[in-house]
Design a protein around this motif. Structure first.
Motif, PDB file in Angstrom:
ATOM      1  N   MET A 188      16.416  -7.875  28.332  1.00 15.06           N
ATOM      2  CA  MET A 188      17.696  -7.550  28.929  1.00 15.06           C
ATOM      3  C   MET A 188      17.955  -6.064  28.729  1.00 15.06           C
ATOM      4  O   MET A 188      17.981  -5.572  27.619  1.00 15.06           O
ATOM      5  CB  MET A 188      18.795  -8.376  28.233  1.00 15.06           C
ATOM      6  CG  MET A 188      20.178  -7.964  28.699  1.00 15.06           C
ATOM      7  SD  MET A 188      21.500  -8.665  27.729  1.00 15.06           S
ATOM      8  CE  MET A 188      21.540 -10.309  28.313  1.00 15.06           C
ATOM      9  N   GLU A 189      18.162  -5.353  29.830  1.00 16.74           N
ATOM     10  CA  GLU A 189      18.424  -3.922  29.749  1.00 16.74           C
ATOM     11  C   GLU A 189      19.910  -3.669  29.701  1.00 16.74           C
ATOM     12  O   GLU A 189      20.691  -4.372  30.318  1.00 16.74           O
ATOM     13  CB  GLU A 189      17.834  -3.213  30.969  1.00 16.74           C
ATOM     14  CG  GLU A 189      16.390  -2.895  30.784  1.00 16.74           C
ATOM     15  CD  GLU A 189      15.939  -1.870  31.789  1.00 16.74           C
ATOM     16  OE1 GLU A 189      16.675  -0.900  32.052  1.00 16.74           O
ATOM     17  OE2 GLU A 189      14.837  -2.051  32.303  1.00 16.74           O
ATOM     18  N   ARG A 190      20.260  -2.637  28.985  1.00 15.68           N
ATOM     19  CA  ARG A 190      21.661  -2.228  28.943  1.00 15.68           C
ATOM     20  C   ARG A 190      21.961  -1.384  30.167  1.00 15.68           C
ATOM     21  O   ARG A 190      21.155  -0.580  30.589  1.00 15.68           O
ATOM     22  CB  ARG A 190      21.941  -1.425  27.681  1.00 15.68           C
ATOM     23  CG  ARG A 190      21.750  -2.228  26.429  1.00 15.68           C
ATOM     24  CD  ARG A 190      22.079  -1.366  25.251  1.00 15.68           C
ATOM     25  NE  ARG A 190      21.832  -2.137  24.040  1.00 15.68           N
ATOM     26  CZ  ARG A 190      22.035  -1.678  22.843  1.00 15.68           C
ATOM     27  NH1 ARG A 190      22.467  -0.459  22.662  1.00 15.68           N
ATOM     28  NH2 ARG A 190      21.806  -2.418  21.800  1.00 15.68           N
ATOM     29  N   GLU A 194      20.092   4.660  25.209  1.00 14.54           N
ATOM     30  CA  GLU A 194      18.800   5.120  24.713  1.00 14.54           C
ATOM     31  C   GLU A 194      18.646   6.618  24.929  1.00 14.54           C
ATOM     32  O   GLU A 194      18.027   7.303  24.151  1.00 14.54           O
ATOM     33  CB  GLU A 194      17.643   4.412  25.441  1.00 14.54           C
ATOM     34  CG  GLU A 194      17.640   2.921  25.297  1.00 14.54           C
ATOM     35  CD  GLU A 194      18.394   2.231  26.429  1.00 14.54           C
ATOM     36  OE1 GLU A 194      18.376   2.724  27.574  1.00 14.54           O
ATOM     37  OE2 GLU A 194      19.018   1.212  26.159  1.00 14.54           O
ATOM     38  N   GLY A 195      19.182   7.131  26.033  1.00 15.56           N
ATOM     39  CA  GLY A 195      19.054   8.542  26.360  1.00 15.56           C
ATOM     40  C   GLY A 195      19.730   9.428  25.334  1.00 15.56           C
ATOM     41  O   GLY A 195      19.265  10.518  25.041  1.00 15.56           O
ATOM     42  N   GLU A 196      20.832   8.966  24.785  1.00 10.65           N
ATOM     43  CA  GLU A 196      21.545   9.758  23.782  1.00 10.65           C
ATOM     44  C   GLU A 196      20.693   9.936  22.536  1.00 10.65           C
ATOM     45  O   GLU A 196      20.672  11.007  21.937  1.00 10.65           O
ATOM     46  CB  GLU A 196      22.870   9.087  23.440  1.00 10.65           C
ATOM     47  CG  GLU A 196      23.860   9.095  24.580  1.00 10.65           C
ATOM     48  CD  GLU A 196      25.120   8.308  24.250  1.00 10.65           C
ATOM     49  OE1 GLU A 196      25.328   7.992  23.066  1.00 10.65           O
ATOM     50  OE2 GLU A 196      25.878   8.024  25.178  1.00 10.65           O
ATOM     51  N   PHE A 224      14.845  -6.015  13.995  1.00 10.68           N
ATOM     52  CA  PHE A 224      15.918  -6.552  14.848  1.00 10.68           C
ATOM     53  C   PHE A 224      16.647  -5.419  15.575  1.00 10.68           C
ATOM     54  O   PHE A 224      16.887  -5.485  16.768  1.00 10.68           O
ATOM     55  CB  PHE A 224      16.891  -7.361  13.990  1.00 10.68           C
ATOM     56  CG  PHE A 224      18.108  -7.819  14.736  1.00 10.68           C
ATOM     57  CD1 PHE A 224      18.034  -8.862  15.637  1.00 10.68           C
ATOM     58  CD2 PHE A 224      19.324  -7.185  14.547  1.00 10.68           C
ATOM     59  CE1 PHE A 224      19.146  -9.285  16.336  1.00 10.68           C
ATOM     60  CE2 PHE A 224      20.439  -7.586  15.241  1.00 10.68           C
ATOM     61  CZ  PHE A 224      20.355  -8.655  16.138  1.00 10.68           C
ATOM     62  N   TRP A 225      16.965  -4.372  14.842  1.00 15.23           N
ATOM     63  CA  TRP A 225      17.665  -3.239  15.463  1.00 15.23           C
ATOM     64  C   TRP A 225      16.800  -2.576  16.524  1.00 15.23           C
ATOM     65  O   TRP A 225      17.263  -2.216  17.597  1.00 15.23           O
ATOM     66  CB  TRP A 225      18.035  -2.202  14.417  1.00 15.23           C
ATOM     67  CG  TRP A 225      19.085  -2.630  13.445  1.00 15.23           C
ATOM     68  CD1 TRP A 225      20.014  -3.613  13.603  1.00 15.23           C
ATOM     69  CD2 TRP A 225      19.309  -2.085  12.150  1.00 15.23           C
ATOM     70  NE1 TRP A 225      20.790  -3.717  12.494  1.00 15.23           N
ATOM     71  CE2 TRP A 225      20.385  -2.782  11.578  1.00 15.23           C
ATOM     72  CE3 TRP A 225      18.705  -1.081  11.416  1.00 15.23           C
ATOM     73  CZ2 TRP A 225      20.863  -2.501  10.317  1.00 15.23           C
ATOM     74  CZ3 TRP A 225      19.189  -0.798  10.154  1.00 15.23           C
ATOM     75  CH2 TRP A 225      20.256  -1.510   9.613  1.00 15.23           C
ATOM     76  N   LEU A 226      15.511  -2.410  16.224  1.00 11.64           N
ATOM     77  CA  LEU A 226      14.602  -1.770  17.154  1.00 11.64           C
ATOM     78  C   LEU A 226      14.445  -2.595  18.427  1.00 11.64           C
ATOM     79  O   LEU A 226      14.427  -2.058  19.531  1.00 11.64           O
ATOM     80  CB  LEU A 226      13.236  -1.547  16.496  1.00 11.64           C
ATOM     81  CG  LEU A 226      12.222  -0.702  17.250  1.00 11.64           C
ATOM     82  CD1 LEU A 226      12.796   0.679  17.511  1.00 11.64           C
ATOM     83  CD2 LEU A 226      10.939  -0.592  16.458  1.00 11.64           C
ATOM     84  N   ALA A 227      14.374  -3.905  18.279  1.00 13.67           N
ATOM     85  CA  ALA A 227      14.221  -4.773  19.449  1.00 13.67           C
ATOM     86  C   ALA A 227      15.458  -4.752  20.329  1.00 13.67           C
ATOM     87  O   ALA A 227      15.374  -4.966  21.534  1.00 13.67           O
ATOM     88  CB  ALA A 227      13.907  -6.189  19.005  1.00 13.67           C
ATOM     89  N   ASN A 228      16.611  -4.501  19.758  1.00 13.09           N
ATOM     90  CA  ASN A 228      17.857  -4.529  20.519  1.00 13.09           C
ATOM     91  C   ASN A 228      18.296  -3.153  21.023  1.00 13.09           C
ATOM     92  O   ASN A 228      19.379  -3.024  21.563  1.00 13.09           O
ATOM     93  CB  ASN A 228      18.971  -5.153  19.686  1.00 13.09           C
ATOM     94  CG  ASN A 228      18.764  -6.629  19.518  1.00 13.09           C
ATOM     95  OD1 ASN A 228      18.338  -7.312  20.437  1.00 13.09           O
ATOM     96  ND2 ASN A 228      19.022  -7.130  18.317  1.00 13.09           N
ATOM     97  N   VAL A 229      17.470  -2.133  20.854  1.00 17.67           N
ATOM     98  CA  VAL A 229      17.808  -0.803  21.339  1.00 17.67           C
ATOM     99  C   VAL A 229      17.754  -0.760  22.857  1.00 17.67           C
ATOM    100  O   VAL A 229      18.479  -0.037  23.503  1.00 17.67           O
ATOM    101  CB  VAL A 229      16.860   0.248  20.723  1.00 17.67           C
ATOM    102  CG1 VAL A 229      16.941   1.569  21.449  1.00 17.67           C
ATOM    103  CG2 VAL A 229      17.186   0.446  19.274  1.00 17.67           C
ATOM    104  N   GLY A 230      16.860  -1.513  23.422  1.00 20.37           N
ATOM    105  CA  GLY A 230      16.692  -1.515  24.873  1.00 20.37           C
ATOM    106  C   GLY A 230      15.234  -1.335  25.217  1.00 20.37           C
ATOM    107  O   GLY A 230      14.348  -1.720  24.453  1.00 20.37           O
ATOM    108  N   THR A 231      14.976  -0.723  26.350  1.00 21.22           N
ATOM    109  CA  THR A 231      13.589  -0.590  26.804  1.00 21.22           C
ATOM    110  C   THR A 231      12.742   0.244  25.849  1.00 21.22           C
ATOM    111  O   THR A 231      11.552   0.005  25.706  1.00 21.22           O
ATOM    112  CB  THR A 231      13.540   0.062  28.205  1.00 21.22           C
ATOM    113  OG1 THR A 231      14.194   1.320  28.141  1.00 21.22           O
ATOM    114  CG2 THR A 231      14.196  -0.817  29.229  1.00 21.22           C
TER     115      THR A 231
END
Length: 162
Positions: free
Chosen positions: A1-3, A13-15, A132-139
């Motif tokens: 799931m992408e944000r 992610e860009g920030e 868990f945090w890394l997996a939920n960062v996004g792409t």
């Protein structure tokens, strides 16, 4: 799931990937010097500064040696000429040893910098809930190894190294 991007059009992610140069350098510096090799890095940097200063002094001595050598040649004084030749070998030998030491220090410093960065990052990555945090960062967090590999491939291809 992408944000989805926020209202400003930037993705979260860009920030994280567009930190300023100063903040990136600070982050890397804290990571490296916070690792177990931090004291060794400080020692290597100080040793390299001392070796570079000693090499510069040796070069200055070598430049100032030229005049007495050519004076001995112009006077055709064999004893003074041989003495100046010995002085040359002493100065040149010391400068050569210092250059080899400097090269060794540079290589050792690079190795220790890599070691410090790897140990610091491994320590950070092994914190509880980090996966868990890394997996939920996004792409970016789905497969960070692949992303860094693709970036490395693009950079080397652009430089003509690949």
């Amino acid at each position: 799931m992408e944000r989805s991007p926020d209202i400003s059009g930037k993705s979260p992610e860009g920030e994280a990937t567009h930190l300023g140069l100063g903040r990136q350098i600070g982050l890397i510096t804290r990571t490296i010097f916070g690792s177990p090799v931090g004291k060794m890095l400080i020692f290597l940097v100080v040793a390299m500064i001392l070796v570079v200063a000693a090499t510069a002094y040796g070069q200055i001595r070598l430049n100032s040696w030229n005049r007495p050598f050519y004076d001995a040649l112009s006077r055709r004084d064999l004893r003074d000429f041989l003495y100046q030749l010995g002085v040359f070998f002493l100065i040149a030998g010391c400068v050569l040893v210092l250059n080899v030491a400097q090269r060794w220090l540079v290589e050792t410093l690079e190795l220790k910098l890599r070691e410090g960065l790897v140990l610091g990052l491994l320590h950070d990555w092994m914190l509880p809930r980090r996966a868990f945090w890394l997996a939920n960062v996004g792409t970016m967090g789905v497969n960070p190894d692949h992303i860094s590999h693709v970036r490395h491939h693009r950079i080397t291809a652009a430089k003509g190294l690949h």
